[in-house]
Design an enzyme around this catalytic site. Sequence first.
Site, PDB file in Angstrom:
ATOM      1  N   LYS A 104       6.136   8.805  48.612  1.00 27.90           N
ATOM      2  CA  LYS A 104       5.778   7.421  48.558  1.00 27.90           C
ATOM      3  C   LYS A 104       6.867   6.632  48.346  1.00 27.90           C
ATOM      4  CE  LYS A 104       0.880   8.120  47.606  1.00 27.90           C
ATOM      5  NZ  LYS A 104      -0.399   7.950  46.699  1.00 27.90           N
ATOM      6  N   HIS A 128       0.364  19.852  48.713  1.00 27.91           N
ATOM      7  CA  HIS A 128      -0.728  19.148  47.835  1.00 27.91           C
ATOM      8  C   HIS A 128      -1.830  18.503  48.517  1.00 27.91           C
ATOM      9  CE1 HIS A 128       1.556  15.158  47.738  1.00 27.91           C
ATOM     10  NE2 HIS A 128       0.579  14.812  46.965  1.00 27.91           N
ATOM     11  N   HIS A 129      -1.731  18.057  49.885  1.00 29.52           N
ATOM     12  CA  HIS A 129      -2.807  17.522  50.512  1.00 29.52           C
ATOM     13  C   HIS A 129      -3.489  18.355  51.397  1.00 29.52           C
ATOM     14  CE1 HIS A 129      -3.014  13.590  48.497  1.00 29.52           C
ATOM     15  NE2 HIS A 129      -1.663  13.439  48.633  1.00 29.52           N
ATOM     16  N   ASP A 140      -4.633  16.604  41.133  1.00 30.43           N
ATOM     17  CA  ASP A 140      -4.284  15.546  41.964  1.00 30.43           C
ATOM     18  C   ASP A 140      -5.574  14.852  42.139  1.00 30.43           C
ATOM     19  OD1 ASP A 140      -3.097  13.409  43.492  1.00 30.43           O
ATOM     20  OD2 ASP A 140      -2.983  14.723  45.242  1.00 30.43           O
ATOM     21  N   ASP A 157       4.280  12.894  44.198  1.00 29.22           N
ATOM     22  CA  ASP A 157       4.286  11.875  45.299  1.00 29.22           C
ATOM     23  C   ASP A 157       5.496  11.174  45.484  1.00 29.22           C
ATOM     24  OD1 ASP A 157       1.581  12.066  46.085  1.00 29.22           O
ATOM     25  OD2 ASP A 157       0.852  10.990  44.483  1.00 29.22           O
TER      26      ASP A 157
END
Length: 354
Positions: free
Chosen positions: A212, A261-262, A290, A209
């Site tokens: 972010k 990853h999404h 996740d 992440d």
Amino acid sequence: MGKVLIVDDEKSMRYTLREFLRREGYEVEAAEDAVKALALLKQDAFDVVVTDIIMPCLSGVELLEQIRNIMPDLQVILMTGEPTVETAVKAVQVGAYDYISKPILKSTLLKVVKKALHLKEITDKKQRLEEANRHHQENLEQLVEERTRALHQSMQSSIKVLASMLDLRDPYTAGHQRRAGNLASAIGRELGLSNNVIEGLRVTGYLHDIGKIALPAEILAKPGKINELEYEIIKTHAAQGYTILKDLELPWPVAQVVCQHHERLDGSGYPIGLKNEDILTEAKILMVADVVEAMSSHRPYRTSLGIEMALEEIEENSGRLYDPQAVTVCLQLFRDKGYKITDSFSKTNFFHIH
Ligand SMILES: [Fe+2]
């Protein structure tokens, strides 16, 4: 010059041969039988043995066989009173360097001993070179190992620093990265993946992440519900992560996995909407870790939904959104094996030296 051992049960023969060779400058010892000869050979380093064949107790051929077992490089010359083809064949078969017939001519003896010593010298030299080479190789391997370890330590600390950067902006997400990384590597281990891939999953999880960092702080720390626009902004973190990590030279596809990853198996994910076969295995594992970690932990905008609800989410959507194998082992980890998500950087080395 070389050291020679004469073995003959006949005293006069022993002394004559010894004198022949001594006068030529060789260092010479003499033994009256094979047993004494073996004892001398164990005590001292000889280069050549000249032995009679017919002797009481052990014959010259038997002595030669024993020498071959314990000192394969020692050159042995057999002396025989009755030179026959069979004797010659037998002598070569058991590994004699040469054989000479009695009566022994001084010139023949000297010629054969000289040649045998020369061969021994070459063999010794070759062995010394091989030994030096082996030593050099070992040193080289040790040096490479030390350098590799130092390099790995430096990579490890870089990853830690990078992963910890998010702590400053978003402590929730930083802890989440560590927990998701630990869970992803645990899933990888359960799936029987290689140690290298397992460590790659851990490292990728620790950084997944990182994008972010590029998001506005008010969105990251916003309590309560986020609106659609804010959600769209948050979604950019996957591609931002790729941009930050793409030039980092690591032995795993960290930037690609972070970018994916999404994504979801049915193509409903982001940033690209990749489908099952286009998503990397590591990303399929990381997305499960996740989701489970995110749902089971506290966030500024909601309290924890609990691990059971997180597991139900992946179970219900196994095969549609999430990789069924990754889901199955993740469920087993929590439900059957008592797995607990840990928040710490792995105590084990990130890297394996192969
Ligand atoms: Fe994420």
